[in-house]
Design a protein around this motif. Structure first.
Motif, short mmCIF file in Angstrom:
data_model
loop_
_atom_site.label_atom_id
_atom_site.label_comp_id
_atom_site.label_asym_id
_atom_site.label_seq_id
_atom_site.Cartn_x
_atom_site.Cartn_y
_atom_site.Cartn_z
N ARG A 275 -131.55 64.37 -49.20
CA ARG A 275 -131.02 64.40 -47.83
C ARG A 275 -132.01 65.03 -46.85
O ARG A 275 -132.09 64.63 -45.69
N THR A 276 -132.74 66.02 -47.32
CA THR A 276 -133.73 66.65 -46.45
C THR A 276 -134.81 65.66 -46.05
O THR A 276 -135.19 65.56 -44.87
N SER A 279 -133.40 62.91 -43.72
CA SER A 279 -133.24 63.43 -42.35
C SER A 279 -134.60 63.60 -41.69
O SER A 279 -134.77 63.29 -40.50
#
Length: 403
Positions: A275-276, A279
């Motif tokens: 997810r990092t 994003s």
């Protein structure tokens, strides 16, 4: 229980030691970069010849990095890092001593080879410490590298401003950094291979998992190299800014990446690697679009800052994922490092060639497209439980040193 507490202290101490190693490694790069004009004049090479010579560090690193695992297996992780880091810090003196193009190319080849091998060794130890702590630290370690590069470049800028001979400057810098590096290496984990463990091959193709992870790193490093080398030119040529404002854009991009890496571990622990990076890919794409569509310097500078923020933690997470992707972490890390070094070598010339044929706007359109790959393929960084939010493991869960 006392042994467990001691082990926890040893791992925490090793974390700070590896962070210091990263800073020393970065300081060598910063020290060299600021004196390139002096080295060019001393070796009496043209801009084109200098460009050729500056390809040799990446060539040396790419060829030598697969050997790092073999060296670590032969001598143990601590002794290997101590020797390889000393080669790297001492190799700083070689380019400034080169009187012509052939010797400069040879010096930069050795410089790059020692950089690459020590890079693999310190990243492998960083991954081991991260695994033992049970939380992300790789982003912060790479942030320390950026901080070291900034300190080295600041000292080099001062030396250049004072008109100091780069030979003297680099001899002094190499001496100080070698001493600091040896002290730091005394406290890293002293990992030794098992008695029945086969040594890694001297040269081997990266495993498939490393190729997929390396592709993500390639996209991030391409955007980083393009922005570092061409952001100032973009502002000058496309938006007609002053030289000072253009330079400030590059500095801002570098600072954004350094700060994002230092604080990035908290984000990774909270949201996980996938997810990092996804994003971050969205931020990098948004930044690229701002650069491409910018009609004002402030918009372009914001775009470059967003790109720096979006790609900052990608390479550290790629190294961390590579170190968990198979039975031979050093080989996987070397594979990812080779791909990312290649990207750093290709990016500046690719941007320049495309800009020559079309425009810088089109070049950064390519950067934006590659940034889409971060969001699209971040899933290859998934590595089981490491992608879920973490808390520190209980004391009993911390393993002892390997022997």
């Amino acid at each position: 229980m006392t042994a467990v507490v001691y082990e926890q202290r040893e791992v925490r101490r090793a974390r700070y030691a590896v962070a210091a190693v990263f800073a020393v490694h970065g300081a060598v790069t910063g020290s060299f970069a600021t004196r390139v004009p002096w080295i060019q004049d001393h070796a009496s090479v043209s801009a084109g010849q200098l460009g050729l010579a500056l390809a040799f560090p990446a060539l040396g690193a790419s060829l030598a990095m697969p050997l790092a695992g073999r060296v670590s297996h032969r001598f143990g992780a601590r002794a290997a890092l101590r020797g390889l880091l000393a080669l790297w810090t001492l190799s700083l003196v070689l380019p400034a001593l080169s009187p012509n193009l052939p010797t400069l190319c040879l010096a930069l080849f050795v410089y790059g080879a020692s950089a690459g091998m020590s890079d693999v060794a310190m990243n492998a130890l960083g991954v081991e410490v991260e695994n033992r702590l049970g939380r992300s630290i790789m982003s912060g370690l790479h942030g320390m590298w950026s901080a070291g590069a900034l300190i080295g470049s600041a000292a080099g800028t001062l030396a250049a401003h004072l008109g100091a001979d780069a030979r003297l400057h680099h001899v002094l810098a190499a001496g100080v950094l070698t001493l600091l590096g040896q002290v730091a290496c005394s406290w890293v984990l002293d990992l030794q291979p098992a008695e029945d463990e086969e040594p890694p091959p001297r040269f081997a193709l990266p495993p498939k998992s490393a190729l997929l992870i390396g592709a993500i790193g390639f996209c991030a490093v391409f955007a980083e190299g393009a922005s570092l080398d061409w952001s100032a030119v973009y502002l000058r040529q496309q938006l007609d800014t002053s030289a000072g404002l253009a330079a400030a854009c590059t500095t801002g991009f570098t600072l954004t990446m350094a700060v994002a890496r230092i604080v990035g571990d908290r984000v990774v622990d909270r949201f996980g690697s996938v997810r990092t990076v996804r994003s971050g890919g969205v931020l990098a794409v948004a930044g690229g679009l701002l650069v491409v569509l910018a009609g004002h310097p402030a918009v372009a500078m914001t775009g470059f800052a967003l790109m720096g923020l979006g790609i900052a933690v990608v390479v550290p997470l790629c190294f961390a994922a590579a170190g968990r992707s198979g039975p031979n972490p050093s080989q996987a890390i070397a594979g990812v490092a080779t791909i990312t070094y290649t990207s750093g070598l290709v990016a500046p010339s690719a941007i320049g060639g495309l800009a020559e044929a079309t425009s810088l706007v089109v070049s950064f359109g390519l950067v934006t497209v590659l940034a889409c790959g971060l969001a699209a393929f971040a899933g290859v960084l998934r590595a089981g439980d490491r992608d879920r939010p973490k808390v520190s493991p209980p004391a009993a869960a911390v393993p002892g040193p390997r022997s």
